[in-house]
Motif scaffolding. Structure first.
Motif, mmCIF file in Angstrom:
data_model
loop_
_atom_site.group_PDB
_atom_site.id
_atom_site.type_symbol
_atom_site.label_atom_id
_atom_site.label_comp_id
_atom_site.label_asym_id
_atom_site.label_seq_id
_atom_site.Cartn_x
_atom_site.Cartn_y
_atom_site.Cartn_z
ATOM 1 N N SER A 15 23.923 48.310 44.268
ATOM 2 C CA SER A 15 24.319 47.007 43.725
ATOM 3 C C SER A 15 25.825 46.803 43.712
ATOM 4 C CB SER A 15 23.765 46.843 42.303
ATOM 5 O OG SER A 15 24.317 47.835 41.444
ATOM 6 N N THR A 16 26.599 47.857 43.956
ATOM 7 C CA THR A 16 28.057 47.733 43.876
ATOM 8 C C THR A 16 28.705 47.458 45.229
ATOM 9 O OG1 THR A 16 28.504 50.102 44.213
ATOM 10 C CG2 THR A 16 28.045 49.371 41.955
ATOM 11 N N THR A 17 27.943 47.429 46.316
ATOM 12 C CA THR A 17 28.555 47.254 47.636
ATOM 13 C C THR A 17 29.049 45.827 47.846
ATOM 14 O OG1 THR A 17 26.480 46.637 48.737
ATOM 15 C CG2 THR A 17 27.006 49.000 48.606
ATOM 16 N N GLU A 18 29.900 45.693 48.829
ATOM 17 C CA GLU A 18 30.424 44.366 49.171
ATOM 18 C C GLU A 18 29.291 43.404 49.510
ATOM 19 O OE1 GLU A 18 34.118 43.172 51.824
ATOM 20 O OE2 GLU A 18 32.429 43.715 53.126
ATOM 21 N N LEU A 19 28.327 43.871 50.294
ATOM 22 C CA LEU A 19 27.227 43.001 50.695
ATOM 23 C C LEU A 19 26.371 42.602 49.503
ATOM 24 C CD1 LEU A 19 25.785 41.632 53.049
ATOM 25 C CD2 LEU A 19 24.373 43.679 53.282
ATOM 26 N N SER A 20 26.117 43.530 48.591
ATOM 27 C CA SER A 20 25.325 43.202 47.404
ATOM 28 C C SER A 20 26.028 42.154 46.552
ATOM 29 C CB SER A 20 25.062 44.465 46.583
ATOM 30 O OG SER A 20 24.221 45.368 47.274
ATOM 31 N N LYS A 107 27.833 31.054 53.011
ATOM 32 C CA LYS A 107 26.422 30.735 52.845
ATOM 33 C C LYS A 107 26.248 29.218 52.892
ATOM 34 C CE LYS A 107 25.373 34.466 49.525
ATOM 35 N NZ LYS A 107 24.749 34.719 48.199
ATOM 36 N N LEU A 108 25.223 28.774 53.579
ATOM 37 C CA LEU A 108 24.914 27.353 53.586
ATOM 38 C C LEU A 108 23.892 27.005 52.512
ATOM 39 C CD1 LEU A 108 26.372 25.463 55.588
ATOM 40 C CD2 LEU A 108 26.319 27.834 56.356
ATOM 41 N N ASP A 109 23.405 28.032 51.833
ATOM 42 C CA ASP A 109 22.515 27.849 50.686
ATOM 43 C C ASP A 109 22.855 28.965 49.704
ATOM 44 O OD1 ASP A 109 19.920 28.595 49.127
ATOM 45 O OD2 ASP A 109 19.498 26.595 49.918
ATOM 46 N N PRO A 110 22.974 28.664 48.414
ATOM 47 C CA PRO A 110 23.364 29.700 47.443
ATOM 48 C C PRO A 110 22.378 30.848 47.345
ATOM 49 C CG PRO A 110 22.732 27.667 46.321
ATOM 50 C CD PRO A 110 22.829 27.342 47.769
ATOM 51 N N GLY A 111 21.130 30.637 47.790
ATOM 52 C CA GLY A 111 20.127 31.685 47.683
ATOM 53 C C GLY A 111 20.034 32.594 48.888
ATOM 54 N N VAL A 112 20.943 32.441 49.856
ATOM 55 C CA VAL A 112 20.919 33.294 51.049
ATOM 56 C C VAL A 112 21.157 34.752 50.654
ATOM 57 C CG1 VAL A 112 22.199 33.889 53.155
ATOM 58 C CG2 VAL A 112 21.587 31.506 52.694
ATOM 59 N N VAL A 113 20.334 35.647 51.186
ATOM 60 C CA VAL A 113 20.474 37.086 50.968
ATOM 61 C C VAL A 113 20.496 37.764 52.342
ATOM 62 C CG1 VAL A 113 19.458 39.183 50.006
ATOM 63 C CG2 VAL A 113 19.329 37.027 48.731
ATOM 64 N N VAL A 114 21.578 38.446 52.639
ATOM 65 C CA VAL A 114 21.767 39.059 53.954
ATOM 66 C C VAL A 114 21.325 40.522 53.927
ATOM 67 C CG1 VAL A 114 23.511 39.744 55.660
ATOM 68 C CG2 VAL A 114 23.641 37.497 54.557
ATOM 69 N N ASP A 115 20.589 40.912 54.955
ATOM 70 C CA ASP A 115 20.155 42.299 55.125
ATOM 71 C C ASP A 115 20.671 42.781 56.476
ATOM 72 O OD1 ASP A 115 18.774 44.674 55.691
ATOM 73 O OD2 ASP A 115 17.030 44.067 54.534
ATOM 74 N N LEU A 116 21.593 43.735 56.464
ATOM 75 C CA LEU A 116 22.231 44.208 57.695
ATOM 76 C C LEU A 116 21.627 45.523 58.201
ATOM 77 C CD1 LEU A 116 25.999 43.444 56.920
ATOM 78 C CD2 LEU A 116 24.396 42.107 58.302
#
Length: 282
Positions: A15-20, A107-116
């Motif tokens: 939970s502490t990463t930049e992506l999280s 993000k074009l939507d506040p709910g976007v969640v990225v998985d790399l």
């Protein structure tokens, strides 16, 4: 040190990463991100477009809905169509904009969640190899999470070799051995991470276009590429496309790919791009 840095930037399990932090943020303004994360996002965007949306890093909400993310449970269930429909506004190649020169993602939507996860592991292998090269090594092999890169030669002068498994869920057997000549290899398949409900298998490889796990079962895709990040991303994209469309696209783009396909009598057969023939050991 290099691998630790990539994990600290792009892991969705911490939970502490930049992506999280980016995923939790409701902001739809440009967000500055590290150069490494921007590079991985740009690679993913490029391959997403070239694969017709078979690779899409905004699948984070879908991964969670199907129980394959950090929030997964011991008793996964198939999400309802209503749940999947509710996630549609948050997913899609057009839901995130990457500004490489500016070093930002929006993000074009506040709910976007990225998985790399389809690119980051390969990228970590690349930066690890770059570090070894800077140390002066010319002949070495590295492996990160099942993906490998062979540079130069083995001590006896022969090429580095890697075994590709048959995609059997409960056994580990060698299907083919490939030579790695200054190249990386990444393999994607549904035969390790899946769950079954009423006899139906649901694998962790999701088709972003249908919002469901891919329909095929019993095959894998390995991609060889000078860059492990691209091998990683293309292995996932070609897995989504399947043996016919995927192999055709790989051939047209000059990618080096091996599909291991289960045939009717339960055997596995190799289907590969033409440029792989001289790297497969008999």
């Amino acid at each position: 040190t290099r691998l630790d840095r990539i994990e600290s930037l792009m892991s969705t399990w911490d939970s502490t990463t930049e992506l999280s932090r980016f995923n939790r943020s409701p902001s739809t303004s440009p967000t500055p991100l590290s150069p490494e994360t921007i590079v991985v996002l740009a690679i993913a965007a490029e391959i997403g477009e070239r694969s017709g949306g078979a690779l899409d890093v905004t699948v984070g909400p879908l991964v969670a809905a199907w129980g394959f993310g950090p929030e997964g449970t011991d008793e996964p269930t198939r999400p309802s169509q209503a749940i999947l429909d509710s996630l549609s506004p948050r997913t899609g190649l057009d839901r995130i904009r990457v500004d490489v020169p500016g070093g930002t993602a929006t993000k074009l939507d506040p709910g976007v969640v990225v998985d790399l996860s389809a690119v980051a592991k390969g990228y970590a292998l690349d930066v690890g190899a770059e570090g070894v090269l800077r140390m002066g090594a010319t002949d070495f092999a590295l492996e990160v999470g099942g993906e490998a890169r062979g540079q130069g030669f083995r001590p006896d002068g022969s090429p580095w070799r890697v075994a590709v498994e048959a995609p059997t869920p409960r056994a580990r057997t060698v299907f083919r051995v490939l030579e790695l000549r200054d190249a990386a290899i990444a393999t994607s398949g549904d035969y390790r991470n899946f769950f079954e409900i009423e006899g139906v298998r649901y694998g962790h490889i999701l088709d972003p276009r249908s919002e469901n796990p891919v329909q095929w079962q019993g095959y894998s895709v390995s991609v060889l590429h000078p860059e492990a990040a691209r091998a990683d991303a293309w292995a996932t994209a070609l897995s989504v496309l399947g043996p016919e469309k995927g192999l055709g696209l790989a051939e047209s783009l000059g990618l080096t790919a091996l599909f291991v396909v289960r045939v009717e009598d339960g055997r596995y057969e190799a289907r590969h791009t033409s440029d792989l023939a001289d790297r497969i050991e008999p």
